[in-house]
Design a protein around this motif. Sequence first.
Motif, PDB file in Angstrom:
ATOM      1  N   VAL A 154      30.587  45.292  18.253  1.00 42.65           N
ATOM      2  CA  VAL A 154      32.235  44.856  18.063  1.00 42.65           C
ATOM      3  C   VAL A 154      32.389  44.461  19.433  1.00 42.65           C
ATOM      4  CG1 VAL A 154      34.079  46.102  16.636  1.00 42.65           C
ATOM      5  CG2 VAL A 154      32.103  46.427  15.740  1.00 42.65           C
ATOM      6  N   VAL A 155      33.073  45.834  20.135  1.00 39.55           N
ATOM      7  CA  VAL A 155      33.442  45.385  21.110  1.00 39.55           C
ATOM      8  C   VAL A 155      33.156  44.061  22.781  1.00 39.55           C
ATOM      9  CG1 VAL A 155      33.511  47.042  23.904  1.00 39.55           C
ATOM     10  CG2 VAL A 155      33.492  47.836  21.907  1.00 39.55           C
ATOM     11  N   MET A 156      31.815  43.720  22.384  1.00 35.32           N
ATOM     12  CA  MET A 156      31.570  42.237  22.462  1.00 35.32           C
ATOM     13  C   MET A 156      32.205  41.093  22.234  1.00 35.32           C
ATOM     14  SD  MET A 156      31.172  42.929  25.834  1.00 35.32           S
ATOM     15  CE  MET A 156      29.988  41.580  26.398  1.00 35.32           C
ATOM     16  N   MET A 157      31.915  41.446  20.598  1.00 38.72           N
ATOM     17  CA  MET A 157      32.109  40.006  19.485  1.00 38.72           C
ATOM     18  C   MET A 157      33.776  39.952  20.433  1.00 38.72           C
ATOM     19  SD  MET A 157      29.726  39.257  19.288  1.00 38.72           S
ATOM     20  CE  MET A 157      30.163  37.643  18.011  1.00 38.72           C
ATOM     21  N   LEU A 158      34.336  41.237  20.426  1.00 39.81           N
ATOM     22  CA  LEU A 158      35.561  40.898  20.666  1.00 39.81           C
ATOM     23  C   LEU A 158      36.062  40.504  21.830  1.00 39.81           C
ATOM     24  CD1 LEU A 158      38.906  42.566  20.129  1.00 39.81           C
ATOM     25  CD2 LEU A 158      38.548  44.207  20.746  1.00 39.81           C
ATOM     26  N   MET A 159      35.300  40.856  23.370  1.00 41.27           N
ATOM     27  CA  MET A 159      35.924  40.376  23.981  1.00 41.27           C
ATOM     28  C   MET A 159      35.151  38.597  24.350  1.00 41.27           C
ATOM     29  SD  MET A 159      36.570  42.896  26.711  1.00 41.27           S
ATOM     30  CE  MET A 159      37.271  43.691  25.248  1.00 41.27           C
ATOM     31  N   LEU A 160      34.511  38.246  23.370  1.00 43.71           N
ATOM     32  CA  LEU A 160      34.072  36.321  23.338  1.00 43.71           C
ATOM     33  C   LEU A 160      35.479  36.688  23.157  1.00 43.71           C
ATOM     34  CD1 LEU A 160      32.081  34.108  22.689  1.00 43.71           C
ATOM     35  CD2 LEU A 160      31.645  35.375  21.056  1.00 43.71           C
ATOM     36  N   TRP A 161      35.705  37.069  21.557  1.00 44.31           N
ATOM     37  CA  TRP A 161      37.272  35.643  21.034  1.00 44.31           C
ATOM     38  C   TRP A 161      38.580  36.287  22.291  1.00 44.31           C
ATOM     39  CZ3 TRP A 161      42.291  37.447  19.989  1.00 44.31           C
ATOM     40  CH2 TRP A 161      43.055  36.748  19.210  1.00 44.31           C
ATOM     41  N   LEU A 162      38.370  37.293  23.119  1.00 41.68           N
ATOM     42  CA  LEU A 162      39.466  37.439  24.336  1.00 41.68           C
ATOM     43  C   LEU A 162      39.265  36.030  24.964  1.00 41.68           C
ATOM     44  CD1 LEU A 162      40.011  40.985  24.495  1.00 41.68           C
ATOM     45  CD2 LEU A 162      40.599  39.611  22.964  1.00 41.68           C
ATOM     46  N   ALA A 163      37.907  35.831  25.973  1.00 42.53           N
ATOM     47  CA  ALA A 163      37.840  34.618  26.173  1.00 42.53           C
ATOM     48  C   ALA A 163      38.082  33.392  25.676  1.00 42.53           C
ATOM     49  CB  ALA A 163      36.748  34.650  27.010  1.00 42.53           C
ATOM     50  N   ILE A 164      37.469  33.467  24.499  1.00 38.71           N
ATOM     51  CA  ILE A 164      38.531  32.444  23.491  1.00 38.71           C
ATOM     52  C   ILE A 164      39.966  31.879  22.898  1.00 38.71           C
ATOM     53  CG2 ILE A 164      37.864  31.422  20.610  1.00 38.71           C
ATOM     54  CD1 ILE A 164      35.652  32.798  20.554  1.00 38.71           C
ATOM     55  N   TYR A 165      40.370  33.131  23.008  1.00 40.68           N
ATOM     56  CA  TYR A 165      41.493  32.861  23.038  1.00 40.68           C
ATOM     57  C   TYR A 165      42.524  32.967  24.196  1.00 40.68           C
ATOM     58  CZ  TYR A 165      46.522  35.143  22.450  1.00 40.68           C
ATOM     59  OH  TYR A 165      47.824  34.923  22.566  1.00 40.68           O
TER      60      TYR A 165
END
Length: 337
Positions: free
Chosen positions: A253-264
């Motif tokens: 969950v944490v890493m997929m959140l980080m991935l989404w932040l990179a996308i954002y």
Amino acid sequence: MVRAGMKNMFLITGAVMGAGYASGREIWQFFGAGSGLAILLFTGFFILCTITILNISYKLQSTNYVPVLHQLTGKKLAVVYDYLIFIYLFCVTVVMIAGSGATFESFGIPFWWGTVFIFAGLMIIFSKGIGELLNINQLLMPLLIIALFVILLVFIKGEEISFQSNWDSQDNWTAAFPFTALNILPLIAVLGAIGNRIKSKGEIYIASISSGLILGFITFIYNTSLTELAKQVELPAIPLYLIINNYGQVVIVVMMLMLWLAIYTTAAATLLGMITRVNKKYGFSLLKMATIMLVIMLPFSLISFTQLVAFIYPLYGILNLYILVKLLLYPIGKNNR
């Protein structure tokens, strides 16, 4: 000076670390086994190119990328690259929107929820202005960088992976050129928009060297991990998911959140490049232009994320080689004197 340089460093890393990069898909598209020299060359090229772009932006006190293009290529060829850059920024923002949908899908949430979520997030940031974008990058990018460092190093140590795979052969050293060329294009657009915000040469060197070293090291350890995984299984659309899959639900969950932040952050940066370019003619507010752009982009985001990355990134990596050469030669050329 240091604080301003670090702010720009996070803007640079935020422009590069999007869905393709942070997920591992873009890195695997260009590198693989025996790419140690290619990644080393990329690091050096990236630092030199970023210094040149920022120096030109600072010298011209630019507010969009067109004056930077004129300085690099001349006015006639700049017209061609103006269209290429705008189309590229459009496509990359579409890739980010699709990447947001793909990230949500990995949790069993409908794709369209991911597109709506990033749409709303971009509306919020562009209602605040460019200064807020810089502040958001300064807040979010350290989290992403630290998270990627830690998870990749833990994976390499846990799997007892040797870095030797990057140095077995160097047949892939030429990948440094298209990979660097691909990643400097959004930088021209983004950094061309902040030339009037740079106050000293010191900021330029702090931002360029630190961002280049960070991206070079992450690329190296990411590529090492993916090379080992590829020996065992076929890599999925988001290779990062394969790396974190065995570390428990919290880490996922944490890493997929980080991935989404990179996308954002990348979507925000590329959208900024487009808006500052268009507003030279129309003069709309950031929020109004962002809304118009995103509404146009949404239908295109339905194309497969993997297909978008596989087609757009290598194509532009080749098309931008001329710009790469101009940037590398600019410091010793007549235009800089």
